[in-house]
Write an enzyme that holds these catalytic residues in place. Structure first.
Site, PDB file in Angstrom:
ATOM      1  CB  SER A  77      -0.885   0.115   1.163  1.00  0.00           C
ATOM      2  OG  SER A  77      -0.454   0.887   2.108  1.00  0.00           O
ATOM      3  CE  LYS A  78      -1.292   5.980  -4.229  1.00  0.00           C
ATOM      4  NZ  LYS A  78      -1.494   7.026  -4.938  1.00  0.00           N
ATOM      5  NE  ARG A  79      -2.165   2.700   5.535  1.00  0.00           N
ATOM      6  CZ  ARG A  79      -3.495   2.392   4.898  1.00  0.00           C
ATOM      7  NH1 ARG A  79      -4.092   3.658   4.475  1.00  0.00           N
ATOM      8  NH2 ARG A  79      -3.896   1.286   4.946  1.00  0.00           N
ATOM      9  CG  ASP A  80       3.671  -0.656   2.154  1.00  0.00           C
ATOM     10  OD1 ASP A  80       2.883  -0.771   3.249  1.00  0.00           O
ATOM     11  OD2 ASP A  80       3.630  -1.664   1.258  1.00  0.00           O
ATOM     12  CE  LYS A  81       5.511   5.884  -2.740  1.00  0.00           C
ATOM     13  NZ  LYS A  81       5.502   7.130  -3.677  1.00  0.00           N
TER      14      LYS A  81
END
Ligand code: GLU
Length: 505
Positions: free
Chosen positions: A259-263
């Site tokens: 997911s984008k939140r991994d960043k």
């Protein structure tokens, strides 16, 4: 094989991104599968921008998504910039259409104004009925009349319109997952029109899928719980139900959902953020050929252990029948291996074009490299074989494009190659300098012959000469082969760099 439908309409699929940022990998896989299905069936691939959520709109993201799609080579047949028979393709430009259908639903008793204030809803949320999906809205009895709704709106209240969900289980027929039954008690009267007058995603999506004559909806499994709502709404509006296929979720190798939140999570741990958006992979120096090939295998398999496929080959082999139910795994090492391989598969002009694109989207590369002549960059690629991604090329050959006086000498390299054994490497350079200055043939072959003669004259291995030269001209121990390096750098700059290196002793 293209899935069969009862209707005989030509196949029409769509990708319907919300403009909330760059296209992420999950979205790219969705586009790709829709695009493949359309190309395989000689159908139409529609791009529709779902921009009705004013609060989530991110500036420039439509342009970014279009750019990402073009970079991937996934062109649309109808949609932004092209238009088409079912336009406009921006939902924000279709509000009259949604209002017309809303009217129809209100008149037929399939929808009603819901008068609760935000505070009342919040209180209900705290105390109200819950299902696996969270709070479940309870239909008021009786539902407010249209007149009451209009009066509330006229008084300036931001009230919503809800869909009267039929009180029955809904079965979604999915060509990947089979029949998925959603029990009535998990379904609620969802919102069709928000307080700001904009339609919700569900409503606009259903209306547009019908008016754009979409025959197949391929989207991520995270939308599975939306589909019963869509099916119920289609029934109420008298629309056909398209064929649905919900694609498997993409997981990281550690088992977490990609997911984008991994960043953000990586940044919080003080690590470099992983590539998640298509644009991240572009900036990180991947070839779209490799990325598209890799993401085609996230849930689909061509069979017979085949993996490396061009887009044309993938079109020829693509079939929804071979899309699995189980989660796909995003193996970054495998993607790197794909990229390494694709860099050797594409033609030299194509590789050059891809390098140019990489240079254009990376502000940190030496500017002289960005401005370099085609032939120079082609030479750089010729001598930098075996790289994984373009930053490897920069690491290996970027020094060619740095001003001579800006070469930074790596301490370790200097110690090991030049200063060790009482400056043995420096001595080699001192000796070589006049001979190099006299060398007439500065082609790669000329430099190679010169270095070979020098080695045999002095009875030393090439490394004894090549390494000091490499450090002198590049500042490090990494470069293409030494004769190619010197030829690319040119005689004058080679001499200047050696002199500068010797002056620093
Ligand atoms: N706008 C939705 C999204 O970006 C589209 C979902 C769908 O394909 O229906 O997730």
């Amino acid at each position: 094989m293209v899935p069969t439908t009862t209707n005989t309409e030509p196949l029409r699929v769509r990708f319907a991104p919300s403009p909330t940022g760059y296209l992420h990998i999950g979205g790219a896989r969705t586009v790709l599968f829709n695009w493949l299905l359309a190309r395989r069936a000689g159908g139409t691939f529609i791009l529709r921008i779902e921009d009705t959520d004013q609060t989530r709109h991110v500036e420039d993201s439509v342009q970014k998504i279009l750019e990402d799609l073009r970079w991937l080579g996934l062109h649309w047949d109808e949609g932004p910039e092209l238009g088409g028979p079912c336009g406009p393709y921006f939902q924000s430009e279709r509000l009259d259409t949604y209002n017309r259908y809303l009217q129809q639903l209100l008149e037929s008793g399939h929808a009603y104004y819901a008068l609760e204030t935000q505070e009342q809803l919040q209180a209900l949320r705290a105390t109200g009925e819950r299902t696996t999906g969270g709070f479940r809205y309870r239909r008021p009895d009786p539902v407010p009349t249209v007149e009451e709704g209009l009066a509330a709106r006229a008084a300036g209240r931001q009230i919503v319109v809800r869909f009267k969900m039929p009180e029955e289980d809904i079965v979604v027929s999915d060509i990947i997952l089979g029949e998925v039954r959603l029990p009535a008690e998990q379904l609620e009267d969802f919102v069709l029109q928000k307080g700001d007058g904009f339609p919700t995603y569900h409503f606009a999506c259903v209306v547009d899928d019908a008016l754009m004559r979409v025959t197949h909806v391929l989207r991520g499994q995270e939308h599975l719980m939306n589909t019963p709502k869509h099916v119920a709404l289609q029934r109420a509006l008298g629309f056909p139900t398209p064929v649905y296929a919900h694609l498997p979720v993409i997981f990281n190798l550690d088992g977490s959902k990609m997911s984008k939140r991994d960043k953000e999570k990586a940044l919080a741990r003080g690590e470099a953020p992983p590539e998640i958006d298509v644009h991240d992979f572009r900036v990180a120096g991947y070839l779209p050929e490799a990325l598209v090939n890799f993401i085609s295998l996230l849930g689909w398999s061509p069979g017979e252990d085949r993996e490396k496929l061009t887009l044309d080959e993938t079109v020829a082999l693509f079939s929804i029948d071979r899309v699995g139910k189980t989660n796909a795994r995003f193996d970054r090492e495998k993607l790197l291996a794909f990229n390494t391989d694709w860099a050797t598969r594409v033609t030299p002009p194509r590789l050059l074009e891809a390098l140019r694109d990489f240079l254009a989207v990376n502000p940190d590369v030496p500017s002289a490299m960005r401005e370099a002549a085609e032939e120079t960059l082609a030479e750089v690629l010729r001598v930098c074989t075996g790289f994984r991604t373009f930053p490897d090329v920069i690491r290996k050959a970027g020094f060619l494009f740095v001003p001579d006086e800006a070469i930074v000498y790596d301490d370790k390299a200097v110690k090991k190659v030049l200063a060790k054994n009482e400056g043995e490497g420096y001595a080699v350079l001192r000796k070589l300098l006049p001979a190099l200055a006299d060398l007439a043939d500065w082609s790669a072959a000329g430099v190679e012959a010169f270095l070979q003669h020098t080695c045999s004259d002095r009875n030393v291995q090439l490394g004894k000469i090549a390494q000091p030269l490499r450090v002198a001209v590049s500042g490090t121990t990494i470069s293409p082969s030494i004769h190619e390096t010197l030829a690319l750098l040119g005689k004058a700059r080679t001499i200047t760099r050696i002199e500068r290196c010797l002056q620093s002793v």
